[in-house]
Design a protein around this motif. Structure first.
Motif, PDB file in Angstrom:
ATOM      1  N   ASP B  66      77.888 -15.357  79.219  1.00 24.38           N
ATOM      2  CA  ASP B  66      77.761 -14.585  80.460  1.00 24.38           C
ATOM      3  C   ASP B  66      77.180 -15.417  81.594  1.00 24.38           C
ATOM      4  N   TYR B  67      76.701 -16.595  81.263  1.00 23.30           N
ATOM      5  CA  TYR B  67      76.044 -17.440  82.267  1.00 23.30           C
ATOM      6  C   TYR B  67      76.830 -18.740  82.467  1.00 23.30           C
ATOM      7  N   ALA B  68      76.876 -19.169  83.718  1.00 25.92           N
ATOM      8  CA  ALA B  68      77.344 -20.520  84.017  1.00 25.92           C
ATOM      9  C   ALA B  68      76.138 -21.447  84.057  1.00 25.92           C
ATOM     10  N   VAL B  69      76.347 -22.693  83.654  1.00 30.54           N
ATOM     11  CA  VAL B  69      75.307 -23.724  83.752  1.00 30.54           C
ATOM     12  C   VAL B  69      75.786 -24.754  84.771  1.00 30.54           C
ATOM     13  N   LEU B  70      74.966 -25.007  85.771  1.00 33.17           N
ATOM     14  CA  LEU B  70      75.360 -25.927  86.840  1.00 33.17           C
ATOM     15  C   LEU B  70      74.406 -27.120  86.922  1.00 33.17           C
ATOM     16  N   PHE B  71      74.965 -28.262  87.268  1.00 32.38           N
ATOM     17  CA  PHE B  71      74.175 -29.469  87.498  1.00 32.38           C
ATOM     18  C   PHE B  71      74.343 -29.822  88.980  1.00 32.38           C
ATOM     19  N   LEU B  72      73.299 -29.562  89.765  1.00 34.68           N
ATOM     20  CA  LEU B  72      73.393 -29.634  91.220  1.00 34.68           C
ATOM     21  C   LEU B  72      72.440 -30.676  91.787  1.00 34.68           C
ATOM     22  N   GLN B  73      72.402 -30.754  93.098  1.00 35.18           N
ATOM     23  CA  GLN B  73      71.498 -31.681  93.777  1.00 35.18           C
ATOM     24  C   GLN B  73      70.580 -30.901  94.726  1.00 35.18           C
ATOM     25  N   GLY B  74      69.722 -31.630  95.400  1.00 33.13           N
ATOM     26  CA  GLY B  74      68.953 -31.060  96.510  1.00 33.13           C
ATOM     27  C   GLY B  74      67.535 -30.664  96.174  1.00 33.13           C
ATOM     28  N   GLY B  75      67.162 -30.695  94.911  1.00 34.20           N
ATOM     29  CA  GLY B  75      65.819 -30.265  94.547  1.00 34.20           C
ATOM     30  C   GLY B  75      65.711 -28.757  94.593  1.00 34.20           C
ATOM     31  N   ALA B  76      64.692 -28.227  93.949  1.00 34.68           N
ATOM     32  CA  ALA B  76      64.478 -26.781  93.988  1.00 34.68           C
ATOM     33  C   ALA B  76      64.372 -26.309  95.439  1.00 34.68           C
ATOM     34  N   THR B  77      63.786 -27.128  96.288  1.00 33.08           N
ATOM     35  CA  THR B  77      63.562 -26.704  97.675  1.00 33.08           C
ATOM     36  C   THR B  77      64.871 -26.340  98.374  1.00 33.08           C
ATOM     37  N   GLN B  78      65.907 -27.131  98.169  1.00 34.20           N
ATOM     38  CA  GLN B  78      67.185 -26.765  98.790  1.00 34.20           C
ATOM     39  C   GLN B  78      67.675 -25.417  98.270  1.00 34.20           C
ATOM     40  N   HIS B  79      67.412 -25.157  97.012  1.00 37.45           N
ATOM     41  CA  HIS B  79      67.897 -23.903  96.439  1.00 37.45           C
ATOM     42  C   HIS B  79      67.010 -22.715  96.827  1.00 37.45           C
ATOM     43  N   PHE B  80      65.796 -22.978  97.288  1.00 36.00           N
ATOM     44  CA  PHE B  80      65.022 -21.900  97.922  1.00 36.00           C
ATOM     45  C   PHE B  80      65.870 -21.281  99.034  1.00 36.00           C
ATOM     46  N   ALA B  81      66.620 -22.119  99.739  1.00 38.25           N
ATOM     47  CA  ALA B  81      67.486 -21.653 100.832  1.00 38.25           C
ATOM     48  C   ALA B  81      68.860 -21.231 100.330  1.00 38.25           C
ATOM     49  N   GLN B  82      69.392 -21.990  99.385  1.00 37.52           N
ATOM     50  CA  GLN B  82      70.774 -21.764  98.975  1.00 37.52           C
ATOM     51  C   GLN B  82      70.923 -20.483  98.136  1.00 37.52           C
ATOM     52  N   ILE B  83      69.891 -20.114  97.424  1.00 39.63           N
ATOM     53  CA  ILE B  83      69.962 -18.880  96.628  1.00 39.63           C
ATOM     54  C   ILE B  83      70.142 -17.652  97.521  1.00 39.63           C
ATOM     55  N   PRO B  84      69.293 -17.457  98.544  1.00 40.04           N
ATOM     56  CA  PRO B  84      69.595 -16.324  99.432  1.00 40.04           C
ATOM     57  C   PRO B  84      70.947 -16.440 100.129  1.00 40.04           C
ATOM     58  N   MET B  85      71.369 -17.664 100.492  1.00 36.62           N
ATOM     59  CA  MET B  85      72.684 -17.827 101.120  1.00 36.62           C
ATOM     60  C   MET B  85      73.789 -17.300 100.205  1.00 36.62           C
ATOM     61  N   ASN B  86      73.620 -17.489  98.904  1.00 36.63           N
ATOM     62  CA  ASN B  86      74.648 -17.103  97.941  1.00 36.63           C
ATOM     63  C   ASN B  86      74.519 -15.668  97.456  1.00 36.63           C
ATOM     64  N   LEU B  87      73.297 -15.180  97.333  1.00 36.53           N
ATOM     65  CA  LEU B  87      73.106 -13.883  96.668  1.00 36.53           C
ATOM     66  C   LEU B  87      72.930 -12.725  97.632  1.00 36.53           C
ATOM     67  N   ALA B  88      72.835 -13.010  98.927  1.00 33.10           N
ATOM     68  CA  ALA B  88      72.513 -11.929  99.856  1.00 33.10           C
ATOM     69  C   ALA B  88      73.358 -12.002 101.110  1.00 33.10           C
ATOM     70  N   ASP B  89      73.525 -10.853 101.744  1.00 35.02           N
ATOM     71  CA  ASP B  89      74.082 -10.802 103.087  1.00 35.02           C
ATOM     72  C   ASP B  89      72.931 -10.859 104.083  1.00 35.02           C
TER      73      ASP B  89
END
Lengths: 361, 361
Positions: B66-89
């Motif tokens: 049920d889960y995808a596993v991703l290998f990404l870049q940017g550090g957790a800090t980039q994903h502090f921003a990218q998570i709301p960009m992806n999960l929210a309007d």
């Protein structure tokens, strides 16, 4: 240990001396008793190494104090998006010169953030030539002009920096940075994924004119702002420390080679040898690119009979020649001749090509 | 070669066996005649390695399909921003639990992209305790609930997964992923900067429930969309190949240690030994964190007299104990005890602490 001749388009060959040094220092870097990967980026040792890497890059390319040098993440592709986010407002437009696959990508990732004006494109000619400067429909109000000096898939390269007036010129130099002398002062922003001429993948090096850091850009998180990265010496968050270290070793190696002037001569000679072999093969091998636009870095070529491709790939691999398969978009073969590919590699390749042609005549 | 005992908070110690293997394979990886850094990420060898790394991580944490596993870049800090960009309007809100420095950062990077509801905060208590679950003001309409299971600077850790109902739970596990068994099915999204328990910096590992990939998020470039990364097996663009490789070696090492259950026991024992030494020092050393919230990964402590800090740091370094200086936000010392820090390191540290206290009593 048997090292091959590596013609990978990227991630690409690294200088063997750099790999050997990284190997030696893997468990005990710089007398620290730990790997460079196991150090805080805020520690004295790492900061000194990082500063030296930047200084060496500045020295190699004669980068003036008017420019910030950043060590970032995300690959060039992320910066296809992040550059318009930083340099333009939502209502702005920017001019894009499309000369192959990578400039097409730059356009599509930028499109959500501004109005993209394709000011020139080589698409109609299948990217076998560059759109002549006089055909470019530039907008003097553009936020910037973006182009791709070298296209790795189509094997075309701009051999002069285009004159674009007062609008800042932005260049994705992933595949040709540090391959020859460069007049950085002609650019507003230069960026490069590291994995061709600088180091391992996962690192992006950016040279950005400081006045562009003043642009407000769009509302966005701090982590996306180049001005913030510049203000924090690229340590706004944890950088790719291994990539930065390898880049630093590569810059030192380049200095030992005589700098970009010397490497530029070597690169020109490597490319000339290969193109001469192709052109002199009586049509056995072919490179379709308009001669004045041929890339020094990426040389795509086809065999006169595509049925021979499989044999060519198999035999070349057996001969210790790695990664000659062409990109699927253009087919055939491709030899990438970045800085770390030694002249001997091209001699071995061209000898193999002659021999192959004789045996499969 | 003299390796030190490395207590760095990150980039942190890596397993010595992993470093030794990477060292051996540096110039000739997997029989290829080239480094893993010199390979195309689209080549057969790299793809096989990458797939095995993912499979090993799935096996270690029993990650379901049920889960995808991703290998990404940017550090957790980039994903502090990218998570709301992806999960929210833009009109959405999300609940954030603030338990220290890193959850504060997560809030500030998310703020440009949605309405942040700080549903609970330990700030008033200087982050020495965790806000009790019954005090959380959760919004059942929230796009997600974000929390930071372990805070590296304040040294607090959630020892149970909070129940948040039907709203997806998002966790920044940079500093405690793989440190003990985990019920992944309780989460919507788990992400972690690699540089503590996984590998070198410049890599982010993400485990995301596939239904969340269906969310439209905000208009943005393709390179920022998790769904695109998932659809392309994290090779939408060139990944951090070295980081992915090291992560894979670390996953193999973890399996050899007996997996997360065994490493969890070892981590608990390491932390207990250090806390016992601190608490049993008669006030010579102090850890101010509420005992039930104490972190197993990061143990901040102060000396009874801050005037001794400089001597403690100097003597500990001479004794081969690296990176014990505390974060400037809380001062004093900090020992980080991630997976790769062996029990012997904590034994040497606690013996040094006893000895230091006697000599400087």
């Amino acid at each position: 240990m048997s090292r091959v001749w590596n013609f990978s388009a990227g991630p690409a060959a690294l200088p063997q001396a750099v790999l050997e040094r990284a190997q030696r220092e893997m468990l005990d870097w710089n007398g620290s008793g730990a790997s460079v990967m196991e150090q805080s980026h805020r520690g004295k040792r790492f900061i000194e190494m990082a500063a030296r890497a930047e200084a060496d890059l500045r020295s190699l390319l004669a980068v003036s104090a008017d420019y910030a040098v950043l060590f970032l993440q995300g690959g060039a592709t992320q910066h296809f998006a992040q550059i318009p986010m930083n340099l333009a407002d939502a209502g702005d437009s920017a001019d894009y010169i499309v000369s192959g696959h990578w400039s097409e990508k730059a356009v599509s990732e930028a499109a959500p953030y501004l109005r993209v004006n394709v000011a020139a494109s080589g698409e109609a000619g299948h990217y076998l030539a560059l759109p002549p400067r006089e055909s470019w429909q530039l907008d003097p109000q553009a936020a910037y002009v973006h182009y791709t000096p070298n296209e790795t898939i189509h094997g075309v390269e701009f051999h002069d920096i285009p004159e674009v007036g007062a609008v800042p010129l932005v260049a994705d130099m992933s595949s040709n940075i540090l391959s020859e002398p460069l007049d950085v002062s002609r650019f507003g922003l230069i960026y490069a994924g590291a994995q061709k001429n600088i180091g391992p993948s996962g690192l992006v090096v950016m040279i950005i004119r400081r006045d562009l850091l003043q642009r407000a850009g769009r509302p966005m998180a701090r982590i996306f702002r180049y001005a913030e990265h510049a203000a924090h010496d690229s340590m706004l968050n944890t950088p790719n420390t291994w990539g930065w270290y390898l880049a630093g070793l590569t810059f030192q190696w380049l200095q030992e080679q005589g700098g970009v002037a010397a490497i530029g001569e070597r690169n020109r000679a490597k490319a000339e040898l290969l193109y001469r072999s192709i052109d002199g093969s009586g049509g056995y091998y072919r490179n379709p690119v308009e001669p004045s636009a041929r890339s020094r870095m990426n040389v795509p070529f086809t065999l006169h009979d595509a049925a021979l491709d499989a044999a060519f790939l198999k035999e070349s691999e057996t001969a210790g020649l790695l990664a000659l398969k062409g990109h699927k978009a253009v087919g055939g073969m491709r030899a990438s001749l970045y800085n770390a590919v030694p002249p001997e590699a091209v001699q071995v390749l061209t000898a193999f090509m002659r021999d192959f042609a004789q045996r499969h005549g």
